[in-house]
Structures are given as C-alpha cells and as structure tokens.
Motif scaffolding. Structure first.
Motif, mmCIF file in Angstrom:
data_model
loop_
_atom_site.group_PDB
_atom_site.id
_atom_site.type_symbol
_atom_site.label_atom_id
_atom_site.label_comp_id
_atom_site.label_asym_id
_atom_site.label_seq_id
_atom_site.Cartn_x
_atom_site.Cartn_y
_atom_site.Cartn_z
ATOM 1 N N THR A 59 17.182 -5.315 1.780
ATOM 2 C CA THR A 59 16.406 -4.368 2.581
ATOM 3 C C THR A 59 17.343 -3.611 3.515
ATOM 4 O O THR A 59 18.453 -4.046 3.796
ATOM 5 C CB THR A 59 15.324 -5.083 3.406
ATOM 6 N N ARG A 83 13.003 -1.274 4.816
ATOM 7 C CA ARG A 83 12.659 -0.506 3.621
ATOM 8 C C ARG A 83 13.461 -1.060 2.448
ATOM 9 O O ARG A 83 14.619 -1.458 2.600
ATOM 10 C CB ARG A 83 12.978 0.970 3.830
ATOM 11 N N SER A 85 13.475 -0.773 -2.235
ATOM 12 C CA SER A 85 12.877 -0.090 -3.393
ATOM 13 C C SER A 85 12.738 -1.068 -4.550
ATOM 14 O O SER A 85 13.558 -1.964 -4.733
ATOM 15 C CB SER A 85 13.724 1.120 -3.814
ATOM 16 N N ASP A 89 9.515 2.877 -6.769
ATOM 17 C CA ASP A 89 8.625 2.655 -5.632
ATOM 18 C C ASP A 89 9.429 2.239 -4.395
ATOM 19 O O ASP A 89 10.176 1.270 -4.434
ATOM 20 C CB ASP A 89 7.617 1.567 -6.000
ATOM 21 N N ARG A 91 9.230 0.788 -0.628
ATOM 22 C CA ARG A 91 8.277 0.016 0.186
ATOM 23 C C ARG A 91 8.836 -0.210 1.577
ATOM 24 O O ARG A 91 10.048 -0.249 1.774
ATOM 25 C CB ARG A 91 7.981 -1.323 -0.474
ATOM 26 N N THR A 92 7.929 -0.407 2.525
ATOM 27 C CA THR A 92 8.331 -0.715 3.903
ATOM 28 C C THR A 92 7.463 -1.850 4.421
ATOM 29 O O THR A 92 6.342 -2.066 3.960
ATOM 30 C CB THR A 92 8.172 0.504 4.839
ATOM 31 N N ASP A 116 3.982 -7.242 -2.020
ATOM 32 C CA ASP A 116 3.215 -6.335 -1.157
ATOM 33 C C ASP A 116 3.793 -6.240 0.262
ATOM 34 O O ASP A 116 3.279 -5.493 1.086
ATOM 35 C CB ASP A 116 1.752 -6.763 -1.099
ATOM 36 N N GLY A 117 4.843 -6.994 0.556
ATOM 37 C CA GLY A 117 5.482 -6.927 1.873
ATOM 38 C C GLY A 117 4.775 -7.727 2.953
ATOM 39 O O GLY A 117 5.147 -7.673 4.119
#
Length: 176
Positions: A59, A83, A85, A89, A91-92, A116-117
């Motif tokens: 990340t 963040r 990837s 896609d 993602r954060t 899904d974080g």
C-alpha cells in the motif's frame, strides 16, 4: 493443640514446593486460550484476518492525520489513508493507530488487507495466531505465577509474625 483437621501452613507448603502445579499450568493455558477466543470474537477485523480473509498487499500512504483520541484519553490517534491497486481497480482504506505518526505521505507499507478494505493488519495471520495461541497463555501463566508467589509471601509473613509474637510471649513468661 487444636482439633482442626485441615493441614497447617507448613504441611501445605511441603505439598506444593513448585511455583505452579500441572493443574495451575493447565488452567492458565486454558484461560489464555479462552481470552484469545473472546478477543477474536469481539474484533471482527481480526477474525477475518485470522481466517484467511486478508492478502499481503503493498500500500501507499496518501494522507496522514493526527488528532486526539475520542473521550478523555490524552493519547494521539493517527489515521493513515492508504491506497493500493488490484488489477485495474484502485482501492483506498483508512488505517488507525494510537500514537504519533510513524509514516509519511508517499511511504509504502506492506499490509494484510481484505479485498473490501474493511480489515487491515500489519502482521501476518501466522504471527497473529502465534501471539494469541502462545503469547496470551504465557501472559496468563506469568500473572498466575506472580499471584501465587505473592500469596506465599503473604502467608509466610503471617506465620513469621505469629512466631515472633509467640516467642515474645514466651520470653515475657520466662522473665516472671
């Protein structure tokens, strides 16, 4: 002389020479494991992580915010906006930690992240399992040993004080 059928302090002390009996060790390990299960049950993110719901991901820190913790706690709460990837896609997610910031914007950070974080951890599932399965029982055993030691010291001090009182009483009686 007394008619009390219970063993005296000296007899009990002779029966339990070791710090912890096998029963004490089994109880301590059991309590540590129960504590580990309760912690996992109360923390859904950790449960996801332990059951293989996270993947090791590189990340990037895109924002860092420090502020006071909610409530009356005077410690600092640091929020990291991360963040990463997955294919095309991007993602954060936000990762919160107590204490001052240890990462800056632009730093890379290897984390264990759910798809899904919602769950982010800094250590591997194996390391977390080891801390919960070995660390917590060992901690409970250490606390049990300290409590047992303190109880023995307190019991011995009571016996020594009674012996001192009895010796002083005998000396006074011998003088008369």
């Amino acid at each position: 002389m007394t008619d009390d059928p219970r063993p005296g302090f000296e007899e009990r002390e002779a029966q339990h020479r070791g710090w912890l009996s096998p029963g004490d060790v089994a109880f301590g390990v059991g309590m540590g494991l129960v504590l580990a299960v309760v912690l996992v049950a109360l923390m859904p993110g950790t449960r996801v992580h332990l059951l293989g719901g996270t993947d090791q991901t590189e990340t990037t820190v895109v924002a860092v915010r420090e502020g006071p913790r909610p409530g009356e706690d005077d410690r600092t709460l640091t929020s990291y906006e991360l963040r990463w990837s997955e294919g095309d896609d991007v993602r954060t997610a936000t990762f919160r930690r107590s204490g001052p910031a240890k990462r800056e914007v632009g730093d890379t950070w290897t984390m264990w992240v759910s798809p899904d974080g919602s769950s982010m951890e800094t250590s591997s599932p194996l390391a977390t399992w080891l801390w919960l399965g070995i660390g917590l029982p060992a901690f409970v055993l250490l606390i049990g040993a300290i409590v047992r030691w303190r109880g023995r010291v307190m019991a011995r001090s009571a016996v020594r004080e009674a012996d001192r009182i009895e010796a002083a009483r005998r000396r006074r009686a011998a003088r008369r």
